[in-house]
Design an enzyme around this catalytic site. Sequence first.
Site, PDB file in Angstrom:
ATOM      1  N   HIS A  66       0.831  -1.222   0.000  1.00 17.67           N
ATOM      2  CA  HIS A  66       0.000   0.000   0.000  1.00 17.67           C
ATOM      3  C   HIS A  66       0.863   1.268   0.000  1.00 17.67           C
ATOM      4  O   HIS A  66       0.517   2.262   0.626  1.00 17.67           O
ATOM      5  CB  HIS A  66      -0.948   0.026   1.199  1.00 17.67           C
ATOM      6  N   ASN A  70     -10.228  -3.098   2.382  1.00 16.55           N
ATOM      7  CA  ASN A  70      -9.885  -3.149   0.952  1.00 16.55           C
ATOM      8  C   ASN A  70     -11.154  -2.975   0.119  1.00 16.55           C
ATOM      9  O   ASN A  70     -12.262  -3.001   0.662  1.00 16.55           O
ATOM     10  CB  ASN A  70      -9.261  -4.505   0.601  1.00 16.55           C
TER      11      ASN A  70
HETATM   12 FE1  HDE Z   1      -2.476  -4.828   5.466  1.00 19.83          FE
HETATM   13  N1  HDE Z   1      -0.694  -4.039   5.926  1.00 19.83           N
HETATM   14  N2  HDE Z   1      -1.813  -6.652   6.018  1.00 19.83           N
HETATM   15  N3  HDE Z   1      -4.223  -5.681   4.832  1.00 19.83           N
HETATM   16  N4  HDE Z   1      -3.153  -3.059   4.856  1.00 19.83           N
HETATM   17  C1  HDE Z   1      -0.332  -2.747   5.779  1.00 19.83           C
HETATM   18  O1  HDE Z   1       0.799  -1.471   7.407  1.00 19.83           O
HETATM   19  C2  HDE Z   1      -0.728  -6.877   6.763  1.00 19.83           C
HETATM   20  C3  HDE Z   1      -4.560  -6.993   4.946  1.00 19.83           C
HETATM   21  C4  HDE Z   1      -4.399  -2.756   4.419  1.00 19.83           C
HETATM   22  O2  HDE Z   1      -3.283   3.471   3.950  1.00 19.83           O
HETATM   23  C5  HDE Z   1       1.011  -2.423   6.395  1.00 19.83           C
HETATM   24  O3  HDE Z   1       1.226   0.702   7.870  1.00 19.83           O
HETATM   25  C6  HDE Z   1      -0.691  -8.241   7.207  1.00 19.83           C
HETATM   26  C7  HDE Z   1      -5.962  -7.183   4.738  1.00 19.83           C
HETATM   27  C8  HDE Z   1      -4.471  -1.367   4.033  1.00 19.83           C
HETATM   28  O4  HDE Z   1      -1.684   3.330   5.455  1.00 19.83           O
HETATM   29  C9  HDE Z   1       1.429  -3.765   6.997  1.00 19.83           C
HETATM   30  C10 HDE Z   1      -1.800  -8.819   6.697  1.00 19.83           C
HETATM   31  C11 HDE Z   1      -6.454  -5.923   4.478  1.00 19.83           C
HETATM   32  C12 HDE Z   1      -3.198  -0.857   4.282  1.00 19.83           C
HETATM   33  C13 HDE Z   1       0.263  -4.662   6.643  1.00 19.83           C
HETATM   34  C14 HDE Z   1      -2.502  -7.823   5.927  1.00 19.83           C
HETATM   35  C15 HDE Z   1      -5.354  -5.006   4.544  1.00 19.83           C
HETATM   36  C16 HDE Z   1      -2.403  -1.934   4.800  1.00 19.83           C
HETATM   37  C17 HDE Z   1       1.981  -1.742   5.464  1.00 19.83           C
HETATM   38  C18 HDE Z   1      -2.251 -10.245   6.964  1.00 19.83           C
HETATM   39  C19 HDE Z   1      -7.892  -5.538   4.147  1.00 19.83           C
HETATM   40  C20 HDE Z   1      -2.731   0.554   4.017  1.00 19.83           C
HETATM   41  C21 HDE Z   1       2.100  -0.319   5.941  1.00 19.83           C
HETATM   42  C22 HDE Z   1      -2.336 -11.075   5.852  1.00 19.83           C
HETATM   43  C23 HDE Z   1      -8.797  -5.790   5.210  1.00 19.83           C
HETATM   44  C24 HDE Z   1      -3.050   1.471   5.156  1.00 19.83           C
HETATM   45  C25 HDE Z   1       1.339  -0.262   7.156  1.00 19.83           C
HETATM   46  C26 HDE Z   1      -2.628   2.861   4.828  1.00 19.83           C
HETATM   47  C27 HDE Z   1      -1.065  -1.795   5.188  1.00 19.83           C
HETATM   48  C28 HDE Z   1       0.236  -5.943   7.049  1.00 19.83           C
HETATM   49  C29 HDE Z   1      -3.662  -8.093   5.160  1.00 19.83           C
HETATM   50  C30 HDE Z   1      -5.538  -3.612   4.305  1.00 19.83           C
HETATM   51  C31 HDE Z   1       2.751  -4.315   6.549  1.00 19.83           C
HETATM   52  C32 HDE Z   1       0.388  -8.900   8.043  1.00 19.83           C
HETATM   53  C33 HDE Z   1      -6.744  -8.483   4.827  1.00 19.83           C
HETATM   54  C34 HDE Z   1      -5.675  -0.632   3.470  1.00 19.83           C
HETATM   55  O5  HDE Z   1       1.563  -3.673   8.384  1.00 19.83           O
END
Ligand code: HDE
Length: 707
Positions: free
Chosen positions: A76, A149
């Site tokens: 992201h 998402n």
């Molecule tokens: Fe994320 N995700 N994600 N994700 N995600 C990040 O956090 C992570 C997942 C989502 O505009 C990171 O600050 C893991 C699902 C958004 O700043 C990080 C898993 C969904 C954003 C991270 C998921 C998301 C992130 C990278 C488990 C939808 C952007 C930078 C499989 C429900 C937020 C940060 C923004 C960002 C980890 C899965 C949505 C690396 C371990 C499911 C919208 O921490």
Amino acid sequence: MDERRKVDEKSKQEQLDEFRQDPEREYLTTNQGVRVSHTDDSLKAGERGPTLLEDFHFREKLTHFDHERIPERVVHARGSGAHGYFQVYEPMTEYTRAAFLQDPGKKTPVFVRFSTVVGFRGSADTVRDVRGFATKFYTEEGNYDLVGNNMPVFFIVDAIKFPDLVHSIKPEQHHQMPQASAAHDTFWDFVGNLPEITHMIMWVLSDRALPRSYRMMDGFGVNTFRFVNAEGKARFVKFHWRPLLGVHSLVWDETQKIAGKDPDFNRRDLWEAIEMGDYPEFEFGVQMIEEADEHNFDFDILDATKIWPEEEVPIRWIGKMTLNKNPDNFFVETEQVAFCPANVVPGIDLSNDPLLQGRLFSYLDTQLIRLGGPNFQEIPINRTLAPAANNQREGYNRMTINRGESSYFPNALGENKPRPATAKEGGFVHYQEKIEGKKIRARSEKFNDHFSQAKLFWNSMSDAEKEHIVKAFHFELGKVSDSEVRKKVVDLINNVDGDLAIRIAEGIGVPPPAEKGASSGTKKSPNLSQERTVMDTIKSRKVAILAMEGYNHDEVMQVKQALKDAGAHPQIISQFHGMVRSADGKEIEVDKSYVTTTSVVYDAVYIPGGMHAETLKNQGYAIHFVNEAFKHCKPIGAIGEGIELLKASGIKGVAFVDAGSGGEAVSEMGVVTCGSQGDVNSFVEQFKTAIARHRHWDREKKEQVPA
Ligand code: HDE
């Protein structure tokens, strides 16, 4: 009124105001506030001599510049933000004690960041990808983050596989290609080896991955959460956002062209819409499942690769979010905002969804490095409106000046403050769920049906949507060099739908599966199709009006005004910037010229009548413009002589009225034509209807358009 509510009267915008600085200051200063007398030459030993170390202004300026970059988000990385507010429609007291979901009269400030997932910070907006939809609610009880998402399911069921997923889809290790794309060997290798990914793959290859606008896509919390009411009764919930403008997509060919012509397409769209007062609006919905029904579904309700079909668990629309202000500073707000699914408030609780559980760890962890240490909650955009008070102290960039000598609990020196709050006082009490089990690395059996919902999604698509999915497979797998990898994916899809697997195989040069897969169901969930979305408004759509010298002025003014009245944004496009003259000597200002714009950034095109058609139909640019708009299934309108350009552009299979005829306008497959003696009002009405439909997919059957 308790103390927390009083604090909420200060809005987030007022809080941010304290940090805003306008460029009204007269004099340039150093960071120490000392006025600078000269900033064009460094301090030197002689006019042609070396720069001196004592030049503190030079050193400070360069040092700051040298450190202006921070790590981008690992996923992201590319995003766009907006401020706004949220209002609930009716008190949700029966289900949740969350204060921001009680009073319809209350506006809770929000900050939203939309993003792509795979591309680097400078990558193009219109790539095929999932879009992030993260919302920070600055509630009176602290910050609540809904980090979602634009697709309701995810690739994997357990967060432990997230690094593998992301490594496979990001550019390949050896040469760092391709940028912002899943269309390469490592991703599809991973897919072929991971059946649980199948449902999400169907979504990612659908039109949902190509949103026309951040304002025109759904949002989903994806994971399962809980609502908990004041009596402590809990229900499982899933969260939804739906855009009031409907869910609309670009077409694949268009997205690739836009990625070159305007890589900031979605960012620009969001920014301009807010500047023009077309405030994006999203309704907030919840699906709720009683605890007693936890095991009464074919799927496990903790499995994030599954939806809760609306037919089984209806969505209740409980509020609305309006985005009405652009950030003042991209870096300070959009880049530094930090979301975390663990940021919940009393009344909203977590579940044992194994994807969610892992996420709870990851966000804070990554932000500690990205935002430079443990005090990033003090960055203005991340600050809560309910004052934070605890015994955390020191660390890099600590801003708060805590007074008093004690920083521990319990204490007598500080009158035992700050102290924990009871539930009645607003303290967060974790839902008391009974857990019994062995410590094992395993998942429950129900997680293992990987194909039924992938099939449900496929069954629910219209023919056009299905065709887009097949073509997306052809592109994505067609880019995979290893034929074994391609074949394995075809075999995987054979578990979803045998015919689909055959159609995919056909386009990518691998043999169809040896045995056609058994169908995994005939069920449909009609609302999964975008065909069912909002199609009754043309608000905020961009309409190109092609005009050269000799256009019909009165007609253009009438059509333009009617489009504006309905909320659309018509723009005059001509060969050059400046003014263009009509047949009767009037003039109109050109908004964009042939070199500054292109058909792919418009939603519709209108070719007015008038002698200018003679010029237009001999201009490659105009011919290509119309031709390409036709190929991308966009509404096209032409009046009188303007119809000549349609003919010159090679559009076939659509009947036009005679250029000189009278009567009502005729609309066929989104091509609306009206003779020069015809009824312009009927043209406007039919053109508006065609624009509201967004795209006219029946044209895709006519592959003859070369653009
Ligand atoms: Fe994320 N995700 N994600 N994700 N995600 C990040 O956090 C992570 C997942 C989502 O505009 C990171 O600050 C893991 C699902 C958004 O700043 C990080 C898993 C969904 C954003 C991270 C998921 C998301 C992130 C990278 C488990 C939808 C952007 C930078 C499989 C429900 C937020 C940060 C923004 C960002 C980890 C899965 C949505 C690396 C371990 C499911 C919208 O921490």
